[in-house]
Design an enzyme around this catalytic site. Structure first.
Site, PDB file in Angstrom:
ATOM      1  CG  ASP A  15       5.516  -1.225   9.221  1.00 15.84           C
ATOM      2  OD1 ASP A  15       5.348  -2.164   8.423  1.00 15.84           O
ATOM      3  OD2 ASP A  15       5.780  -1.394  10.432  1.00 15.84           O
ATOM      4  N   GLY A  43       9.684 -10.151  10.686  1.00 15.54           N
ATOM      5  CA  GLY A  43      11.047 -10.627  10.884  1.00 15.54           C
ATOM      6  C   GLY A  43      11.995  -9.511  11.284  1.00 15.54           C
ATOM      7  CD  GLU A 141       4.318 -10.072   8.017  1.00 16.63           C
ATOM      8  OE1 GLU A 141       3.329  -9.383   8.316  1.00 16.63           O
ATOM      9  OE2 GLU A 141       5.495  -9.633   8.093  1.00 16.63           O
ATOM     10  CG  ASP A 245       1.131   2.351  16.882  1.00 14.18           C
ATOM     11  OD1 ASP A 245       0.386   1.389  16.625  1.00 14.18           O
ATOM     12  OD2 ASP A 245       1.914   2.843  16.052  1.00 14.18           O
ATOM     13  CB  THR A 247       2.095  -0.860  14.900  1.00 14.35           C
ATOM     14  OG1 THR A 247       0.860  -0.266  14.549  1.00 14.35           O
ATOM     15  CG2 THR A 247       2.763  -1.438  13.666  1.00 14.35           C
ATOM     16  N   GLY A 250       3.466  -7.414  19.324  1.00 10.95           N
ATOM     17  CA  GLY A 250       3.584  -8.862  19.353  1.00 10.95           C
ATOM     18  C   GLY A 250       4.952  -9.341  18.901  1.00 10.95           C
ATOM     19  CG  ASP A 251       6.321  -8.370  15.143  1.00 13.82           C
ATOM     20  OD1 ASP A 251       5.815  -9.501  15.002  1.00 13.82           O
ATOM     21  OD2 ASP A 251       6.059  -7.408  14.403  1.00 13.82           O
ATOM     22  N   GLY A 286       4.724   3.642  16.325  1.00 14.10           N
ATOM     23  CA  GLY A 286       5.570   2.903  15.407  1.00 14.10           C
ATOM     24  C   GLY A 286       5.901   1.519  15.929  1.00 14.10           C
TER      25      GLY A 286
END
Length: 300
Positions: A15, A43, A141, A245, A247, A250-251, A286
């Site tokens: 990233d 992943g 992805e 953040d 980012t 959701g994972d 992050g």
């Protein structure tokens, strides 16, 4: 007896993150902060998030034989993920270009790199990992044909979790295996396509369920989530935090939910726990660096 609580099959990216006052429009240039490089990819993020919570986790992915690939492998091992399934070479490591605005919202462009070389044959070669895993989670992805092969390689009693991101139409074979299909508002609308005849998330969940998944979760950001199964649709409340953040949040949600489902929790119980994990993740900058331990998630 399963060796792993969760097997994640998916992407591993570096990233490249820049903070901006506002995200640029078409043809516009804006100044940002210094570039920061973090281990990421849906992943790899899910695997780290689950392992940090205490799940016995393995990752099946592909990275390049380069500095970014080594960064990703180091991050997985530091979190306690078994990297026996991580393949090296074939293309440069995938890269995600991320801009983050002051509210914590982000925009992402992904160059798949080695992720695009994770092939159905790699999945078949990892059959022992599938038979050793209670739950298998993946995303989009990696090539769709590889996701189809994941479904075909599932052990008879394992559970399959899919976050279809970036979204695209899904074959019936994949939809039928999902338990649950986890989508945000944008992903739900793309998958529903012309069937999206309502602005009510409850209706999205019901229509998605009718397309074949055994269960569905619709994440709604600060508004929480919806869970849908044959027993009905219910809402899971959010946890109020100050977002720094978003980012990778959701994972973290998906990983936590997949793991807790494997422990025997109901879909609503697992989603409520996942909401706490996702909320904890947005309070730090992050993706992988923001993921909480089990104790930090429980504190919320």
């Amino acid at each position: 007896m399963y060796d792993y609580d969760l097997l994640v099959v998916g992407s591993a990216n570096a990233d490249l993150v820049i903070g901006v006052e506002r995200r640029p429009g078409a043809g516009e240039t804006v100044l940002g902060t210094d570039l920061a490089v973090h281990p990421g990819g849906k992943g790899a993020n899910q695997a780290v998030a689950a392992a940090r919570l205490g799940a016995r986790t393995a990752l099946l992915a592909r990275v390049g034989d380069d500095d970014y690939g080594r960064l990703l492998l180091d991050s997985q091992r530091a979190a306690g993920v078994d990297t026996v399934g991580v393949l090296v070479g074939g293309a440069p490591t995938g890269v995600a270009l991320i801009t983050v605005d002051p509210s914590g919202d982000n925009s992402i462009v992904v160059s798949p790199g080695a992720n695009g070389r994770l092939a159905p044959g790699d999945v078949r070669a990892a059959a022992s990992l599938f038979h050793a895993s209670r739950v298998v989670s993946t995303q989009l992805e990696i090539p769709l044909e590889t996701v189809v092969e994941v479904v075909r390689c599932l052990a008879p009693d394992s559970r399959f979790v899919l976050n279809p991101s970036p979204p695209r139409p899904l074959p019936r074979e994949v939809l039928a295996a999902c338990d649950p299909l986890i989508v945000n508002e944008h992903e739900a609308k793309v998958i529903l396509g012309d069937a999206c005849v309502s602005e009510r998330p409850e209706d999205w969940a019901r229509i998605l369920l009718a397309k074949g998944p055994r269960s569905v979760v619709v994440t709604l950001g600060a508004e929480g989530a919806l869970v849908a199964s044959g027993t009905g649709v219910s809402r899971v409340p959010s946890v109020r935090v100050d977002a720094v953040d978003t980012t990778g949040a959701g994972d973290a949600f998906t990983a936590a939910l997949a793991w807790r489902l494997g422990t025997g929790e109901s879909l609503a119980e697992a989603a409520a726990y996942a909401a706490r994990v996702g909320a904890a993740a947005v309070t730090r900058a992050g993706a992988q660096a923001s993921y909480p331990t089990a104790a930090e998630a429980e504190a919320l």
